[in-house]
Design an enzyme around this catalytic site. Structure first.
Site: not given
Length: 287
Positions: A2-3, A52, A161, A254
């Site tokens: 999920p982006e 999102k 990311n 991250r």
DNA sequence: ATAATATGGTGAT
DNA sequence: TCACCCTATTATC
């Protein structure tokens, strides 16, 4: 996975499949049961997305979903399968069914609750009319690294990311560049590129950021899983442009990937297009 | 079989 | 900066 592109793709699909229909809403897992009851049996008006966040509008009640890192939707036509695993929310209608598992957020809001969420999100490259100005205001006033700002949903909504790492590479921006040192022309190029890349992501359902010239010929028109990106998850592998070993380091919990050569520190030169000039075309790759 | 990892975010310290 | 939430898949023993 999920982006932002995933969420917009889901919103589109769910709208097409369910809008205008009466939805039976349940929570086989049980954790959403009380809230499910408050929208069960209502007609779905529309499904929208920002960044999102996914919003399913049932009159004045809105189901808000955020998939987080683990959340996933499955869907199909006909009658739903026997529940397997932890299904937080299930919809069934004459047009089919859809299940969601593992979302970070799964709640019923009123329209003012939706407004509150939208108010703390930055502009979304996937908006019908993408507006980069508010993001630029935040970036150019910040000394925080651009790699962090891109992941901050109050600066830009929808980047994750993968897009973060890839957009920095495509514009040869060193990830730790303070926001205030980024040239405006570079940002304009990055934003336009994001719009193209993410729209392509909505269409294809995947994040493909490499240009055809930088990857092996596609087999049956399909870009290979290992050829889709320049630096994301390629730590230790040779850069597709210069063969330097791709680096990875943790930044705010991250993993950040970049090529230390292509994205080398360089003196800031006001007024020059530092980004894609002479290196990459300013269009999204064809998938 | 168990551990590590993942495209995310919040709230406490 | 850390602990924690959520679930499934992949890597390692």
């Amino acid at each position: 996975m999920p982006e932002g592109h995933t969420i917009h793709r889901l919103a589109r699909r769910q709208h097409r499949q369910f809008a205008g229909h009466t939805i039976t809403v349940s929570s086989p897992q049980g954790r959403f049961s009380a809230a499910a009851e408050s929208v069960d049996g209502r007609v779905l008006d529309r499904v929208t997305a920002h960044g999102k966040h996914l919003f399913a509008w049932f009159g004045d009640r809105v189901v808000h979903i955020h998939l987080g890192l683990f959340g996933k939707y499955t869907a199909g036509e006909g009658t739903p399968p026997h529940p397997i695993g932890a299904i937080r929310m299930r919809w069934t209608a004459v047009t089919g069914w859809t299940d969601v598992r593992g979302p970070t957020a799964c709640e019923v809001l009123d329209p003012s609750g939706v407004e509150a969420i939208l108010a703390r999100l930055g502009p979304d490259p996937l908006a019908r009319q993408p507006q980069s100005a508010a993001a630029w205001t935040r970036i150019t006033r910040s000394k925080a690294p651009i790699a962090g700002l891109l992941m901050d949903q109050s600066v830009v909504a929808g980047i994750g990311n993968v897009y973060r790492a890839e957009i920095l590479f495509r514009h040869r921006v060193p990830p730790l560049t303070p926001g205030r040192e980024l040239a405006e022309t570079t940002w304009e190029c990055m934003w336009a590129d994001l719009v193209g890349l993410m729209r392509s992501g909505v269409r294809s359902g995947r994040i493909v950021t490499t240009e055809p010239v930088h990857r092996p010929p596609a087999i049956r028109g399909r870009v290979g899983r290992t050829d889709a990106n320049y630096v994301y998850r390629r730590a230790g592998e040779p850069c597709r442009i210069c063969s330097t070993s791709v680096r990875a380091e943790l930044l705010s919990a991250r993993r950040l990937y970049w090529c230390p050569t292509c994205q080398a520190e360089r003196r800031h030169e006001p007024g020059t297009v530092a980004g894609m000039a002479g290196r990459l075309p300013a269009v999204a790759p064809s998938v």
